[in-house]
Motif scaffolding. Structure first.
Motif, PDB file in Angstrom:
ATOM      1  N   UNK A   1       0.820  -1.211   0.000  1.00  0.00           N
ATOM      2  CA  UNK A   1       0.000   0.000   0.000  1.00  0.00           C
ATOM      3  C   UNK A   1       0.849   1.255   0.000  1.00  0.00           C
ATOM      4  N   UNK A   2       1.971   1.187   0.801  1.00  0.00           N
ATOM      5  CA  UNK A   2       2.822   2.352   0.866  1.00  0.00           C
ATOM      6  C   UNK A   2       3.445   2.633  -0.494  1.00  0.00           C
TER       7      UNK A   2
ATOM      8  N   UNK B   1       1.152   4.648  -2.574  1.00  0.00           N
ATOM      9  CA  UNK B   1       1.146   6.061  -2.193  1.00  0.00           C
ATOM     10  C   UNK B   1       2.393   6.755  -2.726  1.00  0.00           C
ATOM     11  N   UNK B   2       3.538   6.085  -2.618  1.00  0.00           N
ATOM     12  CA  UNK B   2       4.778   6.683  -3.130  1.00  0.00           C
ATOM     13  C   UNK B   2       4.676   6.902  -4.635  1.00  0.00           C
ATOM     14  N   UNK B   3       4.034   5.948  -5.304  1.00  0.00           N
ATOM     15  CA  UNK B   3       3.850   6.064  -6.748  1.00  0.00           C
ATOM     16  C   UNK B   3       2.991   7.286  -7.085  1.00  0.00           C
ATOM     17  N   UNK B   4       1.938   7.458  -6.325  1.00  0.00           N
ATOM     18  CA  UNK B   4       1.047   8.594  -6.603  1.00  0.00           C
ATOM     19  C   UNK B   4       1.744   9.913  -6.322  1.00  0.00           C
ATOM     20  N   UNK B   5       2.543   9.929  -5.267  1.00  0.00           N
ATOM     21  CA  UNK B   5       3.273  11.164  -4.950  1.00  0.00           C
ATOM     22  C   UNK B   5       4.280  11.482  -6.050  1.00  0.00           C
ATOM     23  N   UNK B   6       4.962  10.423  -6.524  1.00  0.00           N
ATOM     24  CA  UNK B   6       5.916  10.637  -7.612  1.00  0.00           C
ATOM     25  C   UNK B   6       5.199  11.142  -8.867  1.00  0.00           C
ATOM     26  N   UNK B   7       4.053  10.579  -9.131  1.00  0.00           N
ATOM     27  CA  UNK B   7       3.309  11.021 -10.325  1.00  0.00           C
ATOM     28  C   UNK B   7       2.907  12.485 -10.210  1.00  0.00           C
ATOM     29  N   UNK B   8       2.511  12.892  -9.008  1.00  0.00           N
ATOM     30  CA  UNK B   8       2.150  14.306  -8.863  1.00  0.00           C
ATOM     31  C   UNK B   8       3.379  15.182  -9.077  1.00  0.00           C
ATOM     32  N   UNK B   9       4.565  14.662  -8.672  1.00  0.00           N
ATOM     33  CA  UNK B   9       5.788  15.403  -8.943  1.00  0.00           C
ATOM     34  C   UNK B   9       6.081  15.475 -10.433  1.00  0.00           C
ATOM     35  N   UNK B  10       5.844  14.387 -11.145  1.00  0.00           N
ATOM     36  CA  UNK B  10       6.055  14.397 -12.591  1.00  0.00           C
ATOM     37  C   UNK B  10       5.094  15.359 -13.292  1.00  0.00           C
ATOM     38  N   UNK B  11       3.877  15.424 -12.770  1.00  0.00           N
ATOM     39  CA  UNK B  11       2.929  16.377 -13.375  1.00  0.00           C
ATOM     40  C   UNK B  11       3.435  17.802 -13.237  1.00  0.00           C
ATOM     41  N   UNK B  12       4.142  18.047 -12.150  1.00  0.00           N
ATOM     42  CA  UNK B  12       4.690  19.394 -11.959  1.00  0.00           C
ATOM     43  C   UNK B  12       5.948  19.605 -12.806  1.00  0.00           C
ATOM     44  N   UNK B  13       6.844  18.612 -12.765  1.00  0.00           N
ATOM     45  CA  UNK B  13       8.124  18.757 -13.457  1.00  0.00           C
ATOM     46  C   UNK B  13       7.940  18.691 -14.974  1.00  0.00           C
TER      47      UNK B  13
END
Lengths: 718, 173
Positions: A1-2, A5-17
């Motif tokens: 599960x963790x 969550x890490x994957x989703x956080x990374x994806x949100x970072x990619x959306x920004x970068x």
């Protein structure tokens, strides 16, 4: 599960970068909105009490519906924000544009398309209705009509008229009971084809002959075990949420909060001293027992229960023919007698008579139904009863199955059918109202099978008979056969929802937040914060014969009352004020109510004569403080006369105490703490600056009283 | 490192509070699945709610955690009203993952590392991620562009993200 969550956080970072979706600077916008809210603080409670606009269905008879009216409350908030930010330049069109905003930019075109298409359909449907009315005459079964009573006078005619004045409710279906003289074959056919529940043997049985499932009650526990259970359940939630409860208050603070929540005022210095002088092992339980048996408790909680029972009618009791004072007196007497909650409920539900205390058929308990009847008659009463005793809002279920309350439309009208043997009469000049029991002849004029008709979600007529919690009663509408409201009281007080709602209401009354918020919002959308605790207390309330004082005692002597109101780093996550789940890891403060302040002031100035009756003190209070008065108004208007101060001020003024001692004495009496060094210096300046010792002491006392109630929660410690 | 907000409520500067924490809250909401507009709205709602109630600062970490919880509560409320299910079941676990990522600077250092790490990917992997996160292309569109199967495109992006994670950890170590 963790990993997810890490994957989703990374994806949100990619959306920004990669996607260039950077965080905006919202500072100016937020500050602007904050300023606007300070000028226009909050929506009125009436708005919060109203059903959400989005839930009202669009009636084919409604000529037009404003797009603004169909906006989600959250969107309405967005509207205000955008307008305040200057994005709208005025006019409905601009407002609508700002409502949709960026969040709904993709759905804007679709929304307008739907609105236009709906408008066309509405016009076509209205034309169809017009044609059908012309062809079938005024008594078409598709149209809501004012039902007749047995004596030929239209039942609920007053509310039928007033419904037309109430635009949001005009769209709502009402129980329709046609004339018994069916001149048109079409009407007879419509009634005959109306969907109705199958006949059952219960229909023929008499009340006493019909077996009612025995109520299952738990074994009653002793108080210590229940309090330990409450503590255990609270502790369990704290551990689950990783929250450490705030440290316990000192004895003075605990005593003060018990007085405030049980009798609506602060303790006097004598009462505080008495508490402190008792043995530490049992002083708390002794105080709770003493207060629960006091007149002050009965008086204070009768007011709070009256507020809950009357709902919005509490603000204008005279308009509806309600004798609020009489209702409060009835409730206070019931509490002094320690009447069980289920008995009290049954009396309120089945009462009939006049609200006029001078009338021969006066029944103070009837004030509840007078208020609940309001403008919409049995429909309003159904909703009020469900809010008060089931903790649910059923207003949406009137038109459609309501997932938020978990009630179907059928269930709403089955509950509504219990309120058909009633007529509330309000004369044009009469300041009071009368609740009368009347036979109900049903939609087809057969009193032995008295149904109501309502329009189902598919637009067809449906029939409903009184039924609650899958429990039916005889279908007769004759009072000689069955008294429907008495039957409802019997069924309702045995339901689990009734127990839970009672516990939730008392818990919220003592601790500012209930297990379910809002307090009348129970249902799949609002799960309890502590389901096991709520169920356990509910079971024990029933096992102890619905003794509300006992329930109150359990709550106050539990850890829920034994945590300070400090926000500590460990209790930081306990944030019900911002929509979070209440964990009761700290004691939630609540704003001072005008009637609470009045009590404290009147006690301080000794306006209530010693030994005066409960009724006399209630009368004095009501004459002193109108319902609409605010705390600042009380302070301002009463400051010149009533706030002369208690008699001991004069003794203090002439006592040989030093200035330091006098100041400390006043601080302890009013604020229950020592003054800080700065406060002591300032207070001594006040004393030294006045020529007259009496005036100086009195003035300092007034300053402390006013500052305490204006500055909110007092400093902790000391 | 930005300065902490003054401790005393009387000295609380709303503007400073917003400036200090808004980026972290906005990014947190984005990670929870909000689109940019929704994150804007909820960030506003969060600060408005906090500033309208009593607020005592217990230090940057506690304040940030508190603001995140308020933001999450608002998100749940909005989702509930619109009939949607909130995607995150275990918010405590999500918070821990977020704190690991964001550190003390709202994730600025990790985003810098991410930018550098993206440049180290193979051309095909970078192109796939570009299409996905810049052009918002679907998996089938990415597969068609790279002339691979959809499953292959999925694997390619998963491997790329795993490489990015490892790369970031090395840079942050």
């Amino acid at each position: 599960m963790n990993g997810d969550y890490e994957d989703r956080i990374l994806e949100s970072g990619l959306q920004e970068v990669l996607g260039g979706q950077y965080p905006p600077d919202l500072t100016a916008k937020i500050l602007q909105e904050l300023d606007r809210r300070r000028v226009f603080p909050a929506e009125s409670p009436e708005l919060l009490d109203s059903p959400p606009v989005v839930s009202w269905p669009v009636s084919p008879l409604t000529p037009s519906v404003s797009p603004v009216a169909a906006v989600d409350p959250a969107d309405r908030q967005a509207t205000r924000r955008d307008v305040s930010a200057g994005t709208a330049t005025g006019g409905v069109a601009a407002s609508v544009r700002s409502v949709t905003g960026r969040r709904r930019s993709n759905s804007r075109v679709m929304g307008w398309s739907v609105a236009v298409a709906s408008g066309v359909l509405l016009v076509l449907f209205a034309a169809g209705i017009y044609v059908s009315r012309t062809a079938w005459g005024p008594r078409s079964p598709l149209l809501v009509q004012s039902p007749p009573s047995s004596d030929g006078v239209p039942v609920e005619s007053e509310q039928a008229d007033s419904q037309l004045d109430s635009l949001p409710h005009r769209d709502m279906p009402s129980p329709w009971v046609p004339d018994t003289d069916f001149s048109s074959p079409d009407e007879s056919a419509a009634i005959a084809s109306a969907s109705r529940p199958p006949s059952s043997p219960i229909q023929e049985a008499h009340v006493e002959d019909r077996p009612v499932p025995a109520e299952v009650r738990s074994e009653p526990w002793d108080d210590a075990r229940i309090i330990a259970f409450v503590d255990q359940m609270l502790d369990q939630q704290w551990r689950q949420h990783g929250v450490t409860p705030a440290p316990p208050p000192n004895d003075s603070q605990w005593c003060q909060r018990v007085y405030q929540r049980l009798v609506g005022r602060d303790p006097t210095p004598d009462e505080l001293r008495q508490f402190r002088n008792e043995p530490s092992g049992r002083r708390r339980a002794a105080l709770v027992d003493r207060l629960l048996e006091s007149d002050d408790y009965a008086s204070y909680w009768s007011e709070r229960w009256a507020d809950a029972l009357l709902g919005s009618a509490a603000k204008q009791p005279d308009r509806w023919g309600i004798d609020r004072q009489g209702l409060e007196q009835y409730l206070a007497t019931s509490m002094q007698e320690n009447k069980s909650y289920d008995q009290l409920t049954a009396e309120l539900l089945s009462a009939s008579g006049s609200s006029d205390p001078e009338a021969v058929d006066h029944d103070a308990a009837a004030n509840f139904l007078v208020a609940a009847w309001g403008r919409e008659g049995s429909i309003a009463a159904t909703d009020r009863v469900s809010r008060v005793w089931l903790g649910k809002q059923l207003v949406c279920a009137r038109c459609h199955d309501d997932p938020s309350s978990g009630w179907s439309q059928d269930e709403f009208w089955q509950l509504n059918a219990f309120f058909q043997q009633i007529k509330v009469h309000r004369g044009p000049e009469d300041p009071f109202a009368v609740v009368k029991d009347v036979d109900f002849h049903g939609g087809t004029g057969i009193p032995q099978d008295a149904e109501i008709f309502y329009r189902g979600q598919d637009g067809r007529l449906r029939a409903a008979y009184p039924e609650f919690g899958s429990q039916s009663i005889p279908r007769s509408g004759l009072l000689t056969d069955v008294h429907r409201r008495q039957e409802l009281a019997r069924l309702l007080t045995r339901s689990a929802d009734f127990r839970r709602a009672a516990v939730n209401r008392v818990w919220a009354g003592l601790l500012h937040y209930g297990f379910i918020e809002p307090i009348d919002g129970a249902g799949p959308d609002h799960r309890p914060s502590h389901p096991e605790l709520l169920d356990g207390l509910s079971e024990q309330l029933a096992a102890h014969d619905f003794d509300l004082k006992r329930l109150t005692r359990w709550i106050i002597l539990s850890r829920a009352f034994d945590v300070s109101d400090q926000r500590t780093a460990e209790s930081w996550m306990d944030t019900p004020e911002t929509g979070g789940t209440p964990l009761f890891a700290r004691f939630y403060t609540e704003p001072t109510r005008s009637m609470d302040l009045h009590r404290s002031l009147m006690l301080a100035v000794r306006t209530r004569p010693a030994g005066s009756t409960l009724q006399a003190s209630t009368l004095a209070r009501r004459s002193w403080t109108p319902s609409s008065v605010s705390i600042p108004q009380i302070i301002d208007t009463q400051g010149s006369e009533s706030m002369i101060g208690p008699p001991w001020l004069d003794r203090l003024a002439v006592s040989p105490m030093s200035a330091d001692q006098k100041v400390e004495h006043l601080f302890r009496a009013v604020l229950d703490r020592k003054p800080t060094a700065r406060e002591a210096t300032a207070a001594k300046l006040v004393l030294a600056d006045r020529m007259n010792d009496h005036l100086a002491v009195r003035e300092l006392w007034q300053i402390l009283i006013a500052s305490r109630n204006r500055s909110g929660p007092r400093p902790s410690g000391a | 490192m930005k300065p902490a907000i003054p401790q005393d409520r009387a000295d609380l500067d709303p503007a400073a509070l917003i400036e200090r924490y808004q980026v972290g809250i906005w990014r947190y909401l984005r990670a929870l699945g909000c689109d940019p507009a929704e994150a804007d709205d909820l960030t506003q709602d969060t600060f408005l709610a906090v500033l309208q109630h009593s607020f005592v600062d217990h230090g940057p970490a506690a304040t940030a955690a508190y603001l995140r919880r308020v933001a999450y509560n608002h998100l749940v409320t909005v989702r509930r009203r619109s009939g949607k299910v909130t995607a995150v079941e275990d918010i405590e676990q999500f918070d821990r993952a977020w704190e690991d990522w964001a550190g003390n600077d709202e994730g600025e250092a990790r985003l810098d590392a991410l930018r550098e790490c993206v440049q180290q990917l193979t051309d095909r992997a970078r192109m796939a991620l570009d299409m996905r996160f810049r052009d918002r292309a679907s998996r089938s569109e990415i597969a068609a562009m790279l002339e691979i199967s959809e499953h292959g495109a999925k694997n390619l992006m998963q491997r790329a993200k795993q490489q990015l994670r490892i790369c970031i950890e090395r840079k942050m170590a």
